[in-house]
Design an enzyme around this catalytic site. Structure first.
Site, PDB file in Angstrom:
ATOM      1  N   SER A   1       0.801  -1.231   0.000  1.00 12.95           N
ATOM      2  CA  SER A   1       0.000   0.000   0.000  1.00 12.95           C
ATOM      3  C   SER A   1       0.829   1.274   0.000  1.00 12.95           C
ATOM      4  CB  SER A   1      -0.944  -0.007   1.211  1.00 12.95           C
ATOM      5  OG  SER A   1      -1.911  -1.018   1.076  1.00 12.95           O
TER       6      SER A   1
ATOM      7  N   HIS B   1     -15.034  -0.506   3.538  1.00 13.94           N
ATOM      8  CA  HIS B   1     -14.896   0.835   4.098  1.00 13.94           C
ATOM      9  C   HIS B   1     -16.091   1.732   3.792  1.00 13.94           C
ATOM     10  CE1 HIS B   1     -10.626  -0.445   4.065  1.00 13.94           C
ATOM     11  NE2 HIS B   1     -10.481   0.402   5.074  1.00 13.94           N
TER      12      HIS B   1
ATOM     13  N   CYS C   1      -7.709   1.832   1.859  1.00 19.03           N
ATOM     14  CA  CYS C   1      -8.741   1.043   1.179  1.00 19.03           C
ATOM     15  C   CYS C   1      -8.218   0.514  -0.151  1.00 19.03           C
ATOM     16  CB  CYS C   1      -9.984   1.907   0.957  1.00 19.03           C
ATOM     17  SG  CYS C   1     -11.268   1.075   0.003  1.00 19.03           S
TER      18      CYS C   1
END
Length: 649
Positions: free
Chosen positions: A329, A372, A385
């Site tokens: 991420s 989310h 997310c």
């Protein structure tokens, strides 16, 4: 019986002819000898004088002093220390084994050193006048014993040389590297090796900075003329021309910060990079676990080398530049910038995250199983997310994402004087066609959007990416600060030409990660005003999670074997309003980035910002007692690493 006159005259004539012939022969021989002597002494005098001089005068090389290496503050990182050694000249010794035996009665001789010396003597059997080292790093007391007993030790002579040493020991092993004896392999890699490289026991850089800047550090050899006898033994020195010492090199590394980072990584298989956002200086670049480079200088033992090579945490590998990992991420900021620069999204646009996304008949999951809900750009970074970036990547396409990744320093081999600097990988359609002879698939784009699949980056590249995000400039890493006092070009870089508003939006998202309650790194925030951190957590998978496992519940990292756990990553910069340092941390198989990598990065960043131990009020209140104990423990660990003998005492 008396001869008559006629017979006497005949005998006289015979004798006269013989005498004349003999005299003529003698005269011819003497004349020829005289002519030959005149030819040799007059006409060929210059040539024979030159040959005589060449047989009498020999040139010998004088090894140059190797340039020393310093940190940015002048702390010595690699130095030359005087070393006493004992040499033997086999020709002068006569019975070599007897002399070695007698020497062994005076001082302790290392069996490994003796075996190396015997091997060298066998190799140089045709040059018995060449000195061979029997013992190195001898103390003054032993040298004195040898000097006093010199008449009883023919061929033995003490000598003072220079030995490379690394006072910082393991904290800079992967950066500075080490030197070692020139091997046949080293010589085979050079087209025209300098003669000094063939001298016995001469050393060159083997890995790291020592190897990459070998020619600059080595210097130029000097020469001396010595008179030798017919057997090749040196009789006296006639002249000397000193060589040129190698250049002293100053690195950008802060040795104190480097020691702290190495200690903070502890026993993890991990790496950390600290880069100065203003000029690209690498203030610290650590790979753990590490090793003591001094072990390699004289030849590491088999037991020590086996210990290092059989360690699953790979202490000999420089993970900061050599290791490449899926960035996870931490790559999401690059995807966001690609979409923003292409004008494909607005900052308030939202994506619905139910916990998964169907793409081409395959379900791609978010790390948060329940999803989310509605997520905008800021929320997508704060909560990390995955669905938001799956959707974004499908809009942008892999080629634009790859192009943006390269602008931020990913998929590029950076020019640093370190060993095995990896290029990483920012894949696109053309790459897959060229390397795998396959078409790029939409699922590949989805995987790449969260830093998985083919995407690979080194900790160095992730730190560069963070510095460029923080500044908007093409910050370039710099390891050499000066050479012989001459400052080297800055790595500050020019503007990347990106929209400042887009950069500001992404930075704000990173700020939310570390400073808002639902941010994935909120527990590891910096609370000092003016020192606030912007960051991003990352977790990269090293195994496939099957549908059956998802249905039954994904196995926790803690319940898996170490080598099957996820990698933990964190990137950050601070202060948020005026970035000074950017940091990247990768903990191999550490699990979640927020749990394993973020705490290390926060501590390292604070240490860099404060130029030493930060005050406890820089940390959240609930952490301060733990941090105080940690600071005391790390101080002891640093002291022990620098002075292991004090711990043994």
């Amino acid at each position: 019986m008396k001869r008559n006159p006629q017979e006497q005259n005949g005998a006289h004539r015979t004798f006269s002819r013989r005498a004349l012939l003999l005299g003529g022969a003698q005269l011819a021989f003497a004349g020829g000898l005289a002519m030959r002597m005149r030819y040799l002494q007059v006409e060929q005098a210059d040539q024979f004088r030159l040959l005589a001089e060449e047989n009498r005068i020999k040139f010998q090389l004088i090894p140059p002093a190797r340039g020393e290496i310093f940190d940015r503050n002048g702390m010595i990182l690699a130095r030359n220390t005087p070393s006493y050694r004992i040499n033997i000249v086999p020709e002068d010794a006569g019975d070599v084994e007897k002399v070695i035996h007698d020497l062994g009665l005076l001082i302790d001789l290392d069996p490994d050193d003796l075996e190396r010396a015997r091997t060298e003597m066998r190799r140089n059997r045709n040059a018995p006048f060449r000195p061979i080292t029997l013992a190195d790093q001898i103390n003054w007391e032993d040298i004195s014993k040898v000097a006093v007993n010199a008449p009883a030790l023919p061929g033995i002579s003490p000598e003072i040389g220079l030995l490379r040493s690394y006072p910082m020991m393991n904290s800079l092993a992967h950066v500075v590297g080490y030197v070692g004896p020139v091997s046949d392999y080293d010589l085979s890699q050079l087209e025209d090796p300098e003669p000094i490289l063939k001298e016995p026991r001469f050393q060159i850089g083997k890995v790291g900075f020592e190897a990459k800047r070998e020619e600059t550090l080595r210097g130029k050899a000097g020469t001396k003329q010595v008179e030798v006898n017919a057997a090749g033994r040196v009789m006296r020195e006639l002249s000397r021309r000193e060589g040129e010492a190698g250049a002293d090199m100053q690195l950008t590394i802060d040795a104190e910060l480097q020691s702290y980072v190495q200690a903070r990584l502890g026993r993890e298989s991990a790496s950390a990079v600290v880069i100065d956002c203003e000029n690209g200086d690498l203030a610290a670049i650590c790979s753990a676990p590490s090793f003591d480079p001094n072990l390699f200088v004289r030849g590491i033992s088999v037991a020590d080398y086996r210990f290092l090579t059989e360690d699953n945490y790979r202490p000999l590998a420089n993970k900061t530049v050599q290791g490449t990992y899926p960035p996870g991420s931490t790559f999401k900021m690059v995807v966001a910038m690609a979409a923003l620069e292409a004008g494909l999204i607005g900052t308030d646009d939202t994506v619905w995250c139910p916990g998964h996304l169907e793409v081409a008949g395959r379900r791609f999951h978010c790390w948060k199983r329940a999803g989310h809900g509605h997520v905008d750009l800021n929320g997508s970074l704060k909560g990390s997310c995955d669905i938001y970036y799956y959707d974004l990547a499908l809009k942008v396409g892999i080629d634009k994402i790859s192009e943006m990744a390269q602008r931020f320093g990913l998929g590029t081999r950076h020019d640093l004087p370190m060993s095995a600097v990896a290029a990483g990988l920012a894949p696109n359609k053309a790459w897959k066609e060229r390397v795998h002879q396959q078409d790029w698939r939409v699922g590949d784009t989805v995987n790449a959007s969260i830093g998985q699949g083919y995407m690979l980056a080194s900790p160095l590249q992730l730190a560069i990416m963070s510095a460029r995000l923080a500044t908007g400039r093409s910050v370039t890493p710099r390891l050499i600060k000066s050479i012989d006092g001459i400052e080297q070009p800055s790595g500050a870089g020019e503007s990347m030409g990106l929209n400042e508003n887009n950069l500001r939006v992404v930075r704000k998202g990173m700020y939310s990660v570390s400073n808002e309650r639902r941010g994935t790194a909120y527990r590891n925030r910096i609370v000092s005003e003016g020192m606030r951190m912007a960051g991003k957590t990352g977790t990269s998978q090293v195994r496939n999670i099957t549908a059956a496992e998802r249905a039954a519940g994904v196995i926790r990292n803690e319940d898996l074997p170490w080598e099957r756990r996820d990698h933990a990553l964190f990137v950050c910069f601070a202060p948020y309003d005026n970035p000074k340092y950017a940091v990247s941390v990768v903990v191999e198989h550490g699990g979640g980035g927020s749990k394993a990598a973020a705490p290390i990065a926060r501590d390292v960043l604070l240490q860099a910002l404060y130029g030493g131990t930060p005050p406890l009020d820089a940390y959240p209140k609930g952490d301060r007692s733990r941090i105080k104990a940690q600071q005391e423990r790390l101080a002891r660990d640093i002291q022990k690493a620098r002075h292991p003998e004090s711990d043994q005492a």
